[in-house]
Scaffold this motif. Structure first.
Motif, PDB file in Angstrom:
ATOM      1  N   GLU A 169     -11.311 -10.714   7.905  1.00 24.03           N
ATOM      2  CA  GLU A 169     -11.328  -9.312   8.295  1.00 24.03           C
ATOM      3  C   GLU A 169     -10.058  -8.623   7.812  1.00 24.03           C
ATOM      4  O   GLU A 169      -8.984  -9.238   7.738  1.00 24.03           O
ATOM      5  N   PRO A 170     -10.147  -7.333   7.478  1.00 21.50           N
ATOM      6  CA  PRO A 170      -9.034  -6.635   6.821  1.00 21.50           C
ATOM      7  C   PRO A 170      -7.697  -6.733   7.547  1.00 21.50           C
ATOM      8  O   PRO A 170      -6.656  -6.872   6.901  1.00 21.50           O
ATOM      9  N   GLN A 171      -7.712  -6.678   8.885  1.00 19.10           N
ATOM     10  CA  GLN A 171      -6.421  -6.681   9.592  1.00 19.10           C
ATOM     11  C   GLN A 171      -5.704  -8.018   9.528  1.00 19.10           C
ATOM     12  O   GLN A 171      -4.517  -8.100   9.841  1.00 19.10           O
ATOM     13  N   TRP A 172      -6.430  -9.078   9.104  1.00 23.37           N
ATOM     14  CA  TRP A 172      -5.803 -10.400   9.056  1.00 23.37           C
ATOM     15  C   TRP A 172      -5.657 -10.941   7.638  1.00 23.37           C
ATOM     16  O   TRP A 172      -5.074 -12.004   7.446  1.00 23.37           O
ATOM     17  N   THR A 173      -6.213 -10.253   6.653  1.00 21.18           N
ATOM     18  CA  THR A 173      -6.091 -10.755   5.280  1.00 21.18           C
ATOM     19  C   THR A 173      -4.655 -10.622   4.796  1.00 21.18           C
ATOM     20  O   THR A 173      -3.829  -9.937   5.396  1.00 21.18           O
ATOM     21  N   ASP A 174      -4.382 -11.262   3.684  1.00 20.31           N
ATOM     22  CA  ASP A 174      -3.000 -11.339   3.196  1.00 20.31           C
ATOM     23  C   ASP A 174      -2.987 -11.201   1.672  1.00 20.31           C
ATOM     24  O   ASP A 174      -2.656 -12.146   0.965  1.00 20.31           O
ATOM     25  N   ALA A 223       0.726 -10.596  10.276  1.00 20.42           N
ATOM     26  CA  ALA A 223      -0.041 -10.089  11.416  1.00 20.42           C
ATOM     27  C   ALA A 223      -0.602 -11.233  12.250  1.00 20.42           C
ATOM     28  O   ALA A 223      -0.545 -11.211  13.489  1.00 20.42           O
ATOM     29  N   THR A 265       1.159  -9.218   4.751  1.00 23.16           N
ATOM     30  CA  THR A 265       0.226  -8.174   5.150  1.00 23.16           C
ATOM     31  C   THR A 265       0.951  -6.983   5.749  1.00 23.16           C
ATOM     32  O   THR A 265       0.608  -5.843   5.494  1.00 23.16           O
ATOM     33  N   ASP A 266       1.944  -7.216   6.588  1.00 21.81           N
ATOM     34  CA  ASP A 266       2.659  -6.131   7.244  1.00 21.81           C
ATOM     35  C   ASP A 266       4.036  -5.983   6.617  1.00 21.81           C
ATOM     36  O   ASP A 266       4.545  -6.859   5.929  1.00 21.81           O
ATOM     37  N   SER A 281     -10.012 -12.530  -0.203  1.00 17.40           N
ATOM     38  CA  SER A 281      -9.237 -13.023   0.951  1.00 17.40           C
ATOM     39  C   SER A 281      -9.112 -14.542   0.948  1.00 17.40           C
ATOM     40  O   SER A 281      -8.743 -15.123   1.966  1.00 17.40           O
TER      41      SER A 281
END
Length: 652
Positions: free
Chosen positions: A192-197, A19, A2-3, A240
């Protein structure tokens, strides 16, 4: 991932989720600003368990040695700290999870309230990780995840000395977080978008399609460009959900005929689409596939025996599904996980003739969620399954029933709303595994239970605590039925179950406050004598004769009761009663020892224990007659049991 990874190696088990790993590492290391409580959630199939497993590898010293920590992003690697308590909730009740935590930290308390108090008094914070909250409980319909959250996780989360990480389904995640200050809790929702991969999903799909990792050699698996394109499309379509990626790949590889890798419409975006697309590609009705899988979606424990699958599928469908079962293995295969189980010799007598049995279960609980959501009525489906299981009990002899039928019919009848009607059979009480049966009975409102079920309910803690075998379960229930005024049920255990019980309960007297008991003989003028039980009871007990002179302020009295034949013998002069001499007691074939809530009767010649009784109330007094009748008093009252001597019939 993700990051941005800045060239670091991914976690070898997860392959992404940077993340989320960073947030968990910060929680584990109590970094400045990190929350004390983390709630890990997401839809079923979102990868919660996989992420948590990968993170726990970083928390366990032996696993850390196997991971390339020097090559991984330092922000995803927690510091090396004492191993946290990790009580997996799968299959366990809320109290069991709590006591696993207490045992891990060697707490000395004997009560649930004491666990929370001792945790709160610790000098240093401790770490608790609770996986699989959604799988808690031995019976699916009993609501154990909710009970676990409210009775265990919420109080632990409120304890300042505990750092808690819990993996919970989304509805419970909101409830747990709502009870805590905002700065103390963080919810990681993997949808949620900030935790998806998304990158991780693509890599997962590409790896699963590679012959290097076991995929068959097909045009779109052997060609790197084709494999890259297909893996990218599968990951993109899956949103997701790692589970949707897994199902998409399994369906393609198990039945590649007719699959067009260029047609993205053949790739699923959900678990439901994976089911339907697979069925249509094989020329089957999607509803047929769902009906085939319905018994597995409604199954208890680790799945249903393969030989029951067809009967249960036919019951749910309301039509003969044997042909669909016979020709549908390829249809169902991507969604089903078979498991070979060794059968213990004792179980082999109850339905498994060979040394093993094959159980079938769904690949993931999310598949079961999808199947159940599509049923017209789960209640009706469970009713059909329950009736079919009851028909599978040979001549209504639960000792001969298949272990699944014997141990898990109660779970199906609970969800069908039929359990109270089932709870009248002593054979079920005796032969069913007491852990799931107790959980099922406890889920029924007490006012809906008949008298036999209430007796079972109060006896069940003894059965589960001691892991009593069937014969001891029968014996404990036999005496409980007599205590509760249900002699017909006690007699049914003796007459119908073909078990040699260690005792027969002769009578029970519900008189409170018995402080001492003794056996004796009441001589008659014709030279005969009546065996009697003398009970020391509080003064004023109806029918009791006061002890001592009135001016002495005596606070007790005695009741004289027939030892063999039930019944109060009236106002007997206790000075006439002859107690066994020391010589008679020493020459008796049986001896007696007891503790606060248990007793053992043993054969003096062989030293073999012939009867072991555990009581749900403290034992206040015991005595054993020379001819083998046990007189026992607890807080509930007094009772007499005729003990079966070793190698003989019932003692007389």
């Amino acid at each position: 991932m993700t990051d941005a990874t800045d060239g670091y190696a991914p976690h070898p088990h997860i392959g992404g989720r940077v993340a989320a790993l960073r947030a968990l590492a910060a929680w584990r290391g109590a970094a400045p600003g990190a929350p004390r409580v983390v709630v890990l959630t997401g839809s079923a199939g979102s990868g919660r368990s996989r992420l948590l497993t990968g993170f726990l590898m970083l928390c366990e010293p032996e696993y850390r040695k196997r991971l390339p920590l020097d090559e991984m992003d330092p922000s995803t690697v927690p510091p090396e700290l004492p191993v946290p308590a990790v009580p997996s909730a799968e299959g366990l009740t809320a109290p069991q999870v709590l006591w696993l935590i207490a045992d891990h930290y060697e707490l000395k308390t004997t009560s649930a309230e004491g666990v929370y108090a001792e945790l709160a008094d610790l000098d240093e914070p401790v770490t608790v990780v609770v996986p699989d909250v959604d799988r808690a409980g031995p019976v699916r319909a009993a609501g154990e995840p909710e009970r676990l959250l409210r009775e265990v996780l919420a109080p632990i989360a409120a304890t300042e000395t505990v750092r808690l990480l819990a993996e919970v389904p989304r509805p419970l995640a909101a409830e747990l977080a709502a009870g805590l200050p905002s700065g103390a809790v963080q919810v990681i929702d993997l949808d949620e978008p900030q935790w998806t991969d998304p990158e991780g999903l693509v890599l997962h799909a590409q790896a699963a399609l590679s012959p290097e990792f076991g995929a068959p050699e097909l045009p779109f698996t052997v060609d790197p460009d084709a494999r890259l394109a297909l893996g990218t499309a599968i990951g993109r379509r899956a949103g997701s959900s790692p589970l949707v990626v897994q199902l998409a790949v399994l369906c393609i590889l198990m039945a590649p005929e007719g699959f067009d890798p260029a047609d993205e419409n053949m790739l699923p975006t959900s678990v439901g689409e994976a089911l339907d697309l697979h069925a249509r590609r094989l020329g089957a009705d999607p509803q047929t596939l769902r009906l085939l899988l319905a018994p597995l979606a409604l199954a208890e424990a680790d799945g249903i025996p393969v030989h029951l699958w067809g009967r249960l599928a036919s019951a749910v469908a309301g039509q003969d599904m044997s042909q669909a079962i016979a020709g549908g293995m390829l249809l169902a295969a991507p969604f089903v996980q078979p498991e070979e189980r060794f059968v213990e010799p004792g179980e082999r007598e109850t339905g498994a003739a060979d040394g093993g049995r094959t159980l079938l279960r769904l690949l993931h609980p999310a598949i079961g969620d999808e199947i159940r959501a599509g049923l017209p009525s789960v209640h009706a489906a469970q009713t059909q399954i329950a009736m079919t299981l009851l028909e599978a009990v040979p001549e209504q002899d639960w000792s001969r029933a298949d272990p699944y039928v014997r141990d898990h019919t109660s779970g199906h009848t609970l969800e069908a709303g039929l359990l109270p009607q089932l709870l009248t059979d002593p054979g079920l009480f005796v032969h069913s595994d007491p852990v799931p049966l107790r959980a099922a009975v406890e889920a029924v409102p007490i006012e809906e239970l008949g008298a036999p079920a209430r007796t079972y309910l109060r006896t069940a803690p003894l059965l589960t605590r001691t892991q009593a075998p069937a014969t001891l379960r029968a014996a404990l229930l036999e005496t409980a039925f007599v205590e509760d005024g249900l002699p017909d049920y006690a007699e049914a255990i003796h007459q119908r179950l073909n078990l040699e019980l260690p005792w027969r309960t002769l009578w029970s007297l519900p008189v409170p406050g018995v402080s001492a008991v003794t056996v004796g003989r009441l001589p008659h003028t014709d030279g005969t004598a009546t065996s009697v039980a003398v009970l020391v009871v509080p003064a004023g007990t109806p029918g009791a004769r006061p002890v001592g002179e009135p001016e002495e302020g005596a606070g007790s009295a005695v009741l004289v009761h027939g030892l063999v034949q039930a019944g109060h013998l009236g106002d007997i002069d206790v000075t006439r009663i002859v107690r066994p001499s020391e010589g008679e007691r020493g020459a008796a074939p049986l001896g007696l020892s007891h503790g606060a809530d248990y007793l053992r009767v043993w054969d003096r010649a062989s030293q073999e224990v012939v009867a072991a009784l555990i009581s749900d109330k403290p034992i206040t007094a015991v005595d054993l007659s020379p001819d083998g009748i046990l007189l026992l008093a607890t807080e509930r009252g007094a009772k007499a049991l005729r003990i079966r001597a070793a190698g003989t019939g019932i003692a007389s």
